[in-house]
Motif scaffolding. Sequence first.
Motif, PDB file in Angstrom:
ATOM      1  N   ARG A   1      -0.816   5.612   8.721  1.00 59.03           N
ATOM      2  CA  ARG A   1      -1.685   6.767   8.992  1.00 59.03           C
ATOM      3  C   ARG A   1      -2.549   7.081   7.767  1.00 59.03           C
ATOM      4  O   ARG A   1      -3.748   7.374   7.891  1.00 59.03           O
ATOM      5  CB  ARG A   1      -0.835   7.977   9.391  1.00 59.03           C
ATOM      6  CG  ARG A   1      -0.179   7.827  10.769  1.00 59.03           C
ATOM      7  CD  ARG A   1       0.459   9.126  11.229  1.00 59.03           C
ATOM      8  NE  ARG A   1       1.636   9.473  10.440  1.00 59.03           N
ATOM      9  CZ  ARG A   1       2.874   9.072  10.733  1.00 59.03           C
ATOM     10  NH1 ARG A   1       3.087   8.291  11.786  1.00 59.03           N
ATOM     11  NH2 ARG A   1       3.897   9.451   9.987  1.00 59.03           N
ATOM     12  N   GLU A   2      -1.945   7.007   6.598  1.00 60.69           N
ATOM     13  CA  GLU A   2      -2.699   7.269   5.367  1.00 60.69           C
ATOM     14  C   GLU A   2      -3.734   6.176   5.112  1.00 60.69           C
ATOM     15  O   GLU A   2      -4.865   6.458   4.698  1.00 60.69           O
ATOM     16  CB  GLU A   2      -1.728   7.363   4.190  1.00 60.69           C
ATOM     17  CG  GLU A   2      -0.761   8.529   4.300  1.00 60.69           C
ATOM     18  CD  GLU A   2       0.354   8.460   3.245  1.00 60.69           C
ATOM     19  OE1 GLU A   2       0.334   7.498   2.452  1.00 60.69           O
ATOM     20  OE2 GLU A   2       1.214   9.347   3.229  1.00 60.69           O
ATOM     21  N   LEU A   3      -3.333   4.919   5.353  1.00 56.60           N
ATOM     22  CA  LEU A   3      -4.250   3.807   5.130  1.00 56.60           C
ATOM     23  C   LEU A   3      -5.428   3.872   6.094  1.00 56.60           C
ATOM     24  O   LEU A   3      -6.593   3.697   5.687  1.00 56.60           O
ATOM     25  CB  LEU A   3      -3.502   2.480   5.311  1.00 56.60           C
ATOM     26  CG  LEU A   3      -4.320   1.206   5.127  1.00 56.60           C
ATOM     27  CD1 LEU A   3      -4.851   1.106   3.706  1.00 56.60           C
ATOM     28  CD2 LEU A   3      -3.477  -0.021   5.475  1.00 56.60           C
ATOM     29  N   ASP A   4      -5.163   4.127   7.362  1.00 51.94           N
ATOM     30  CA  ASP A   4      -6.231   4.225   8.351  1.00 51.94           C
ATOM     31  C   ASP A   4      -7.217   5.322   7.962  1.00 51.94           C
ATOM     32  O   ASP A   4      -8.443   5.148   8.062  1.00 51.94           O
ATOM     33  CB  ASP A   4      -5.655   4.522   9.739  1.00 51.94           C
ATOM     34  CG  ASP A   4      -4.817   3.374  10.279  1.00 51.94           C
ATOM     35  OD1 ASP A   4      -4.833   2.301   9.648  1.00 51.94           O
ATOM     36  OD2 ASP A   4      -4.145   3.558  11.310  1.00 51.94           O
ATOM     37  N   SER A   5      -6.694   6.474   7.535  1.00 50.68           N
ATOM     38  CA  SER A   5      -7.556   7.593   7.158  1.00 50.68           C
ATOM     39  C   SER A   5      -8.433   7.235   5.963  1.00 50.68           C
ATOM     40  O   SER A   5      -9.639   7.529   5.953  1.00 50.68           O
ATOM     41  CB  SER A   5      -6.690   8.820   6.835  1.00 50.68           C
ATOM     42  OG  SER A   5      -7.493   9.896   6.395  1.00 50.68           O
ATOM     43  N   ALA A   6      -7.839   6.572   4.969  1.00 48.12           N
ATOM     44  CA  ALA A   6      -8.598   6.226   3.759  1.00 48.12           C
ATOM     45  C   ALA A   6      -9.687   5.203   4.065  1.00 48.12           C
ATOM     46  O   ALA A   6     -10.817   5.319   3.573  1.00 48.12           O
ATOM     47  CB  ALA A   6      -7.645   5.688   2.696  1.00 48.12           C
ATOM     48  N   ILE A   7      -9.361   4.181   4.861  1.00 48.62           N
ATOM     49  CA  ILE A   7     -10.361   3.145   5.171  1.00 48.62           C
ATOM     50  C   ILE A   7     -11.449   3.706   6.075  1.00 48.62           C
ATOM     51  O   ILE A   7     -12.646   3.438   5.870  1.00 48.62           O
ATOM     52  CB  ILE A   7      -9.684   1.925   5.813  1.00 48.62           C
ATOM     53  CG1 ILE A   7      -8.800   1.221   4.767  1.00 48.62           C
ATOM     54  CG2 ILE A   7     -10.727   0.960   6.367  1.00 48.62           C
ATOM     55  CD1 ILE A   7      -8.057   0.013   5.285  1.00 48.62           C
ATOM     56  N   ASN A   8     -11.088   4.507   7.054  1.00 48.81           N
ATOM     57  CA  ASN A   8     -12.087   5.083   7.947  1.00 48.81           C
ATOM     58  C   ASN A   8     -13.037   6.018   7.203  1.00 48.81           C
ATOM     59  O   ASN A   8     -14.195   6.173   7.589  1.00 48.81           O
ATOM     60  CB  ASN A   8     -11.417   5.827   9.102  1.00 48.81           C
ATOM     61  CG  ASN A   8     -10.849   4.856  10.135  1.00 48.81           C
ATOM     62  OD1 ASN A   8     -11.473   3.853  10.453  1.00 48.81           O
ATOM     63  ND2 ASN A   8      -9.664   5.146  10.657  1.00 48.81           N
TER      64      ASN A   8
ATOM     65  N   ALA B   1       0.821  -1.213   0.000  1.00 47.02           N
ATOM     66  CA  ALA B   1       0.000   0.000   0.000  1.00 47.02           C
ATOM     67  C   ALA B   1       0.855   1.263   0.000  1.00 47.02           C
ATOM     68  O   ALA B   1       0.465   2.296  -0.558  1.00 47.02           O
ATOM     69  CB  ALA B   1      -0.925  -0.002   1.211  1.00 47.02           C
ATOM     70  N   GLY B   2       2.020   1.204   0.623  1.00 47.39           N
ATOM     71  CA  GLY B   2       2.848   2.402   0.746  1.00 47.39           C
ATOM     72  C   GLY B   2       3.946   2.532  -0.284  1.00 47.39           C
ATOM     73  O   GLY B   2       4.760   3.454  -0.205  1.00 47.39           O
ATOM     74  N   GLU B   3       3.994   1.644  -1.262  1.00 47.15           N
ATOM     75  CA  GLU B   3       5.095   1.686  -2.230  1.00 47.15           C
ATOM     76  C   GLU B   3       5.094   2.980  -3.030  1.00 47.15           C
ATOM     77  O   GLU B   3       6.145   3.601  -3.227  1.00 47.15           O
ATOM     78  CB  GLU B   3       5.009   0.471  -3.152  1.00 47.15           C
ATOM     79  CG  GLU B   3       5.992   0.490  -4.315  1.00 47.15           C
ATOM     80  CD  GLU B   3       7.449   0.512  -3.885  1.00 47.15           C
ATOM     81  OE1 GLU B   3       8.298   0.746  -4.769  1.00 47.15           O
ATOM     82  OE2 GLU B   3       7.742   0.293  -2.685  1.00 47.15           O
TER      83      GLU B   3
ATOM     84  N   ALA C   1     -17.638   2.736  13.811  1.00 43.69           N
ATOM     85  CA  ALA C   1     -16.477   1.843  13.805  1.00 43.69           C
ATOM     86  C   ALA C   1     -15.221   2.609  13.394  1.00 43.69           C
ATOM     87  O   ALA C   1     -15.285   3.706  12.841  1.00 43.69           O
ATOM     88  CB  ALA C   1     -16.719   0.680  12.854  1.00 43.69           C
ATOM     89  N   SER C   2     -14.102   2.005  13.690  1.00 50.76           N
ATOM     90  CA  SER C   2     -12.824   2.605  13.272  1.00 50.76           C
ATOM     91  C   SER C   2     -11.842   1.490  12.937  1.00 50.76           C
ATOM     92  O   SER C   2     -11.915   0.385  13.479  1.00 50.76           O
ATOM     93  CB  SER C   2     -12.249   3.501  14.377  1.00 50.76           C
ATOM     94  OG  SER C   2     -11.982   2.743  15.542  1.00 50.76           O
ATOM     95  N   PHE C   3     -10.958   1.834  12.035  1.00 50.00           N
ATOM     96  CA  PHE C   3      -9.911   0.899  11.593  1.00 50.00           C
ATOM     97  C   PHE C   3      -8.565   1.478  11.989  1.00 50.00           C
ATOM     98  O   PHE C   3      -8.328   2.686  11.840  1.00 50.00           O
ATOM     99  CB  PHE C   3      -9.989   0.724  10.074  1.00 50.00           C
ATOM    100  CG  PHE C   3      -8.906  -0.148   9.503  1.00 50.00           C
ATOM    101  CD1 PHE C   3      -9.094  -1.509   9.331  1.00 50.00           C
ATOM    102  CD2 PHE C   3      -7.672   0.400   9.120  1.00 50.00           C
ATOM    103  CE1 PHE C   3      -8.100  -2.307   8.801  1.00 50.00           C
ATOM    104  CE2 PHE C   3      -6.677  -0.396   8.593  1.00 50.00           C
ATOM    105  CZ  PHE C   3      -6.892  -1.757   8.430  1.00 50.00           C
ATOM    106  N   VAL C   4      -7.680   0.646  12.518  1.00 46.68           N
ATOM    107  CA  VAL C   4      -6.359   1.120  12.914  1.00 46.68           C
ATOM    108  C   VAL C   4      -5.319   0.064  12.575  1.00 46.68           C
ATOM    109  O   VAL C   4      -5.539  -1.139  12.781  1.00 46.68           O
ATOM    110  CB  VAL C   4      -6.302   1.469  14.416  1.00 46.68           C
ATOM    111  CG1 VAL C   4      -6.642   0.264  15.276  1.00 46.68           C
ATOM    112  CG2 VAL C   4      -4.938   2.021  14.798  1.00 46.68           C
TER     113      VAL C   4
END
Length: 574
Positions: free
Chosen positions: A387-394, A150-152, A405-408
């Motif tokens: 941090r970017e992934l959590d923000s996008a999924i949330n 995801a971060g590549e 709900a929240s994803f972390v």
Amino acid sequence: MLQTLSISNVVLIDRLSLTFEDGLCVLTGETGAGKSILLDALGLAMGARAEARLVRKGTDKATVIASFECPADHPAHALLEEADVDSEDREIILRRTLTQDGRSKAYINDTPVSASLLRSVAESLIEIQGQFDQRGLMDSTTHRALLDAAGEQSHQTATLAARTLELWNRWQDCERTRHEAEASLEQARKEEDFLRHSVEELDKLAPEEGESEKLAQQRQRMMHSEKMVQALNNCLAALTGGDGAMNDDMDSSSAESLLLSAQRHLGDAMTTAGDDLDPAMESLERSAFEIQEAVSHISRYFSELDADPQALQEIEDRYFLLQDLARKHRIDPDQLPELLEQLQNRLALIDTGTDALQELDQKAQAARALYEDKARALSAARHATSRELDSAINAELPPLKLEKASFVTEITTSDDPYQWNSGGLDQVAFMVSTNPGSAPGPLGKIASGGELGRFLLAFKVVLSSVTPSGALVFDEVDAGIGGATAHAVGERLARLARERQILVITHSPQVAAKGSQHLQVAKASARGESGDEITRTSVTPLSEAERLDEVARMLAGAEITEEARAAARTLLGQ
């Protein structure tokens, strides 16, 4: 993508053959129609646990065949090549049979395989959400690699992870070399007396490669020298009639005498026959020359033959000494020179080993420093990516009725070198919380069935470009929702279907309306030849008109009204 699915004698299905298209395929039908049976059948073809209950009553064997199309560079081909299963074509066919006694057989491209190989190949081709709890996102061992993928683009996490792996292997190689050298030095010090005695003994003997065999041949020759002398004398007498010198007094029966006589007689004949007998004369001359060569060689060997008893004793003494030393060290006599070199090196290690160990230790420390530096850079990139992934999924959760709900992404970074590994300093786990204030926990343990499907859908949407590109099956991901939420689910499934094949079992008209292919699952009962009532499940591809009625049924219930059809037209965009 999944191309076809053929099912025979599985629970309520007697015989069924389905063809699937790319994009979003929706399967709808009344509750209890048999939609779950389709998943059970597909799971069987994928290597799931074989249960005798799946075999249709009154039949001996159930069979499921799933055909997939995948590109030549798909990971499934590598798995099959390693298992020596033919996979040259773009098509991979999985087949599973199951008998009434619970015995099953698995095949890939008509080659018998283990259920574990079938499962591994199938998991690279298709994922059934809810069927295999320990694979895909439910398997925490995959989370670190998914985060790196995801971060590549933004943080080069996958590139950093590959470099970290390379430096880890280099560090471990240095550590192994150092440990081996340390163990060798310790062992050499324990065996110093033995090493010095053995080196002195071997050095004094100075064995040569191939010497034992050469001595054995000399010994054998000298031990039978009398017989050899007699035999050689007889041979020379037969060839020359005497001591091998050509003269007028040689025995008339010797080979040389007979050839000379033949040459004289042939010469007399040639005075009349002319050139016609030249080839015969040349042959006789060659024969005479060959005999002379043989005599010369035998004479040389004869002159070199040494029958001196003292020389024989010296050869035997050395030969047996080589044999004794070889037995002592449990090696072949020809390996003694190599052994001497090895023992000398081990002895030299006692004097130089400490310095060598210090040098190897410095190399290992330098390799560790390079690894740690790159691993910490990777860790920093992972935290930024999380941090970017959590923000996008949330951001995806509220439209899916998961607003509470929240994803972390939980990253645990260790400073203990014993906890480090080829993937760096971090352990990564995707965690969720379904209520404000509650502690996050593993996805499969916190979320309910419907919530789990929507969490996975949100994750798949965000990571559609980096997650595996195989087909994806959702089983009632819209359970317990409707209206705008169901529309949001359908919209996201359609978005995912632009990247990969999606199959979804749904009761939601909003989701069904998003499909590019619509299959209806139905159950019907009829009397068999014996008079017994037989229930069968069927699956029918719907035309545009039939699809309109099915969506209207899902909206209105058993009685389809014009208002329901009008609403269905709106959903379908007709």
